[in-house]
Write a protein that holds these residues in place. Sequence first.
Motif, PDB file in Angstrom:
ATOM      1  N   SER A  67      -1.463 -11.026  -7.868  1.00 23.00           N
ATOM      2  CA  SER A  67      -0.363 -10.189  -8.335  1.00 23.00           C
ATOM      3  C   SER A  67      -0.565  -9.861  -9.804  1.00 23.00           C
ATOM      4  O   SER A  67      -0.970 -10.717 -10.588  1.00 23.00           O
ATOM      5  CB  SER A  67       0.976 -10.906  -8.152  1.00 23.00           C
ATOM      6  OG  SER A  67       2.020 -10.162  -8.743  1.00 23.00           O
ATOM      7  N   THR A 160       4.864  -4.839   6.921  1.00 25.84           N
ATOM      8  CA  THR A 160       4.039  -3.645   6.767  1.00 25.84           C
ATOM      9  C   THR A 160       3.233  -3.377   8.030  1.00 25.84           C
ATOM     10  O   THR A 160       2.718  -4.301   8.656  1.00 25.84           O
ATOM     11  CB  THR A 160       3.072  -3.819   5.580  1.00 25.84           C
ATOM     12  OG1 THR A 160       3.832  -4.131   4.410  1.00 25.84           O
ATOM     13  CG2 THR A 160       2.269  -2.561   5.332  1.00 25.84           C
ATOM     14  N   ASN A 162      -0.009  -1.530   8.757  1.00 25.74           N
ATOM     15  CA  ASN A 162      -1.179  -0.863   8.185  1.00 25.74           C
ATOM     16  C   ASN A 162      -2.444  -1.517   8.739  1.00 25.74           C
ATOM     17  O   ASN A 162      -2.359  -2.469   9.529  1.00 25.74           O
ATOM     18  CB  ASN A 162      -1.132  -0.905   6.649  1.00 25.74           C
ATOM     19  CG  ASN A 162      -1.162  -2.317   6.094  1.00 25.74           C
ATOM     20  OD1 ASN A 162      -1.742  -3.223   6.685  1.00 25.74           O
ATOM     21  ND2 ASN A 162      -0.531  -2.517   4.946  1.00 25.74           N
ATOM     22  N   HIS A 186       8.549  -2.963   4.984  1.00 25.40           N
ATOM     23  CA  HIS A 186       8.267  -3.784   3.808  1.00 25.40           C
ATOM     24  C   HIS A 186       8.215  -2.873   2.582  1.00 25.40           C
ATOM     25  O   HIS A 186       7.580  -1.823   2.603  1.00 25.40           O
ATOM     26  CB  HIS A 186       6.925  -4.492   3.987  1.00 25.40           C
ATOM     27  CG  HIS A 186       6.753  -5.703   3.129  1.00 25.40           C
ATOM     28  ND1 HIS A 186       6.652  -5.635   1.761  1.00 25.40           N
ATOM     29  CD2 HIS A 186       6.663  -7.018   3.446  1.00 25.40           C
ATOM     30  CE1 HIS A 186       6.497  -6.851   1.273  1.00 25.40           C
ATOM     31  NE2 HIS A 186       6.507  -7.710   2.277  1.00 25.40           N
ATOM     32  N   THR A 187       8.875  -3.271   1.499  1.00 25.65           N
ATOM     33  CA  THR A 187       8.938  -2.414   0.309  1.00 25.65           C
ATOM     34  C   THR A 187       7.889  -2.757  -0.737  1.00 25.65           C
ATOM     35  O   THR A 187       7.875  -2.161  -1.809  1.00 25.65           O
ATOM     36  CB  THR A 187      10.335  -2.502  -0.331  1.00 25.65           C
ATOM     37  OG1 THR A 187      10.607  -3.861  -0.687  1.00 25.65           O
ATOM     38  CG2 THR A 187      11.396  -2.000   0.636  1.00 25.65           C
ATOM     39  N   GLY A 188       7.008  -3.714  -0.444  1.00 22.59           N
ATOM     40  CA  GLY A 188       5.916  -4.004  -1.367  1.00 22.59           C
ATOM     41  C   GLY A 188       6.109  -5.304  -2.126  1.00 22.59           C
ATOM     42  O   GLY A 188       7.219  -5.831  -2.240  1.00 22.59           O
ATOM     43  N   TYR A 189       4.980  -5.798  -2.654  1.00 22.91           N
ATOM     44  CA  TYR A 189       4.973  -7.085  -3.345  1.00 22.91           C
ATOM     45  C   TYR A 189       5.085  -6.959  -4.858  1.00 22.91           C
ATOM     46  O   TYR A 189       5.217  -7.966  -5.546  1.00 22.91           O
ATOM     47  CB  TYR A 189       3.683  -7.843  -3.011  1.00 22.91           C
ATOM     48  CG  TYR A 189       3.580  -8.254  -1.564  1.00 22.91           C
ATOM     49  CD1 TYR A 189       4.210  -9.406  -1.105  1.00 22.91           C
ATOM     50  CD2 TYR A 189       2.865  -7.489  -0.650  1.00 22.91           C
ATOM     51  CE1 TYR A 189       4.126  -9.791   0.224  1.00 22.91           C
ATOM     52  CE2 TYR A 189       2.773  -7.861   0.683  1.00 22.91           C
ATOM     53  CZ  TYR A 189       3.402  -9.010   1.116  1.00 22.91           C
ATOM     54  OH  TYR A 189       3.321  -9.382   2.429  1.00 22.91           O
ATOM     55  N   ASN A 190       5.014  -5.743  -5.372  1.00 20.95           N
ATOM     56  CA  ASN A 190       4.947  -5.584  -6.825  1.00 20.95           C
ATOM     57  C   ASN A 190       6.137  -4.835  -7.413  1.00 20.95           C
ATOM     58  O   ASN A 190       6.080  -4.369  -8.546  1.00 20.95           O
ATOM     59  CB  ASN A 190       3.651  -4.855  -7.209  1.00 20.95           C
ATOM     60  CG  ASN A 190       2.426  -5.714  -6.960  1.00 20.95           C
ATOM     61  OD1 ASN A 190       2.404  -6.889  -7.303  1.00 20.95           O
ATOM     62  ND2 ASN A 190       1.405  -5.136  -6.344  1.00 20.95           N
ATOM     63  N   ARG A 191       7.218  -4.723  -6.649  1.00 24.54           N
ATOM     64  CA  ARG A 191       8.396  -4.057  -7.211  1.00 24.54           C
ATOM     65  C   ARG A 191       9.657  -4.560  -6.524  1.00 24.54           C
ATOM     66  O   ARG A 191       9.641  -4.977  -5.364  1.00 24.54           O
ATOM     67  CB  ARG A 191       8.295  -2.537  -7.050  1.00 24.54           C
ATOM     68  CG  ARG A 191       8.294  -2.040  -5.611  1.00 24.54           C
ATOM     69  CD  ARG A 191       8.016  -0.551  -5.540  1.00 24.54           C
ATOM     70  NE  ARG A 191       8.037  -0.045  -4.174  1.00 24.54           N
ATOM     71  CZ  ARG A 191       9.108   0.468  -3.583  1.00 24.54           C
ATOM     72  NH1 ARG A 191      10.259   0.535  -4.246  1.00 24.54           N
ATOM     73  NH2 ARG A 191       9.055   0.926  -2.345  1.00 24.54           N
ATOM     74  N   SER A 193      13.310  -4.036  -4.843  1.00 23.75           N
ATOM     75  CA  SER A 193      13.914  -2.976  -4.044  1.00 23.75           C
ATOM     76  C   SER A 193      15.181  -3.501  -3.387  1.00 23.75           C
ATOM     77  O   SER A 193      15.186  -4.590  -2.798  1.00 23.75           O
ATOM     78  CB  SER A 193      12.941  -2.476  -2.974  1.00 23.75           C
ATOM     79  OG  SER A 193      13.582  -1.560  -2.109  1.00 23.75           O
TER      80      SER A 193
END
Length: 605
Positions: A67, A160, A162, A186-191, A193
């Motif tokens: 990360s 996710t 993908n 899934h909205t992602g690991y780096n932001r 939400s």
Amino acid sequence: MIAKPKLIYFQWDHSCLPKFIQLHMQLHVKCLSEFFEVVLINKDCNFKKVCDLYEPDLVLFESGFRSKLSRKLLVKETSSYTEIPRLGLHNGDSWCDCRVGFISDMEHWGIETFFTICTTTAEHTPSIADNLFVWPNFIDSHIFKDYGVEKNTPILYTGTINPLYPWRQKIHDITVNRFPSVVHQHTGYNRQSALMIYGEKYARSINTSWFVPACGSVAKEVVRKHFEIPGAKSCLLTEKSSSLEAAGFVDMQNCVFVDETDVLDKLNYLFSNTDVLKRITAAGYELVHSNHTFKQRNQILQWYHLAKNLKSDEKIKQNNPFGNLSLVKTSSNTNRKYTTGNGVHLKLIYEGDRYLAKKNYNEAEAKYLECLKYIFWMCEPKLKLAICFLNKGEELEALKWLIALNKQNLGTYSRAFSPDPIEWAYLIKAFLCNGKVDEALIRSKQFHTISHPELNRTRLILNYLTKTKINKSDTNNYKNVKHNNSIHQLPHLDITNWLKDFHSIFIACHQLDLAEKIYELIRMDIVDEEELSRIIVYPKSGLKIAILNIRVTVIQKLNSFSNRYYYKHLYWYFLYKLPYKYFLQQYSNLINVKKQIIHLLKPSK
């Protein structure tokens, strides 16, 4: 009441991560606190002072997390208190590029025994398998439980969809239009939400669902979701794997194993026979709450007690990633067993390796590129692609891949103290194949303390080809018994066949003068590296060597500076932009000065 052993846990600073990932990190601390008196350190510190203050029985260092938002700790004086047992925790995916950083951290901190949260880490990194144990994923039973709510969602998809999750993609595409489904993206690991559900809200959404599919990725790993779903009393729909079977999952008893050929039949049967579905769901719930919560994950405590009483003729083993640790005699023929997922990405690498061994470089390249479609950041196929390019005479393309690979591991994510030794060896080879001999010489000394057979051979050959010894402290690392670990697996070649491979690469890359020198060595029938080192002739150091030595010193200081302050972006600017042009200019200036001095001292006619 028996006092718990005191453990200092050096955990990265994860305060900038999304809340749902922070919960995962906090759960690690909660689990450790079941068995230890935990002192949590998540800021830069002095190891000696921390140990003086808390007097721990055991220390645990986290590393390998991928990360940009988390920060690795700067821990000074880790060479002190070597008598205190220390462990490393690989908190990352088994295939992740951050394994390079993890191995580098462990070597830098003097740690030789590791735990991992993944069941297939040993399969992906055999070089550390003998010293690796599994502290597998688990759930917080206070959150993932039966809330007694009515089930109103036939199938719930979370996470996710993908290429990293091929099973999930297939099952989703087959079922989503056949059965009423809810999809939580899934909205992602780096932001952060507001749309991302986690904690109790996430557990309740599972509890309202009859089925929740879970995928262990292309590696067939066991992830938290495999336990969260039955733990919240929904039926786990998943892909069969040896890791899940090791965890106690049995098809149609406490979960449902499916693939694209039978998923519709099994779902139709169970929706038509809800009594069977309820029985499977209840059995899965019982399995998880009896075996896979934070209250059962005491493997680190087991290791601590076993290590305290470990005799010189004993070793610790763990045959099942979810099982207990035990002592065996070192003289026994019992080999360490580890779980294999036989994921399609590894199969593609193995197929590529077979083509590479047969010198079918285009076919090998195609397999490695296909592997990257699943995990585009994985290191192994990138290195093998660079090897293909070198053998095909595409030396500039190989250099680009190798620079990017080392930049990735030393900079962006891994933030490693040192590179992977095999990756660094091939970077040196790529510079040679591009005719950048001085650059190769510099890189051969840049991380002079790391040692590996592939790297040490490359250094020796470089010294032979250039008849250059960059500095007085040139060490014979090939004699070292202990080498640095690598995440890569290359076929073992004797020195003659290794030289032949090097010779063919030089021919392909049109470095004919270097190829001729290698051919001279091949004709000598050299037995080993020690014999090779004896025939290298070093001339007296000249002005050029002095300039190279200056550049080595500056770059080594930049290494130290960048590791100290984590300014890897600055480090890479200096490494590939400034030094080469700057020192070429300085070298040119010195040559001009030397010519002027010679001209002035030359007797007039």
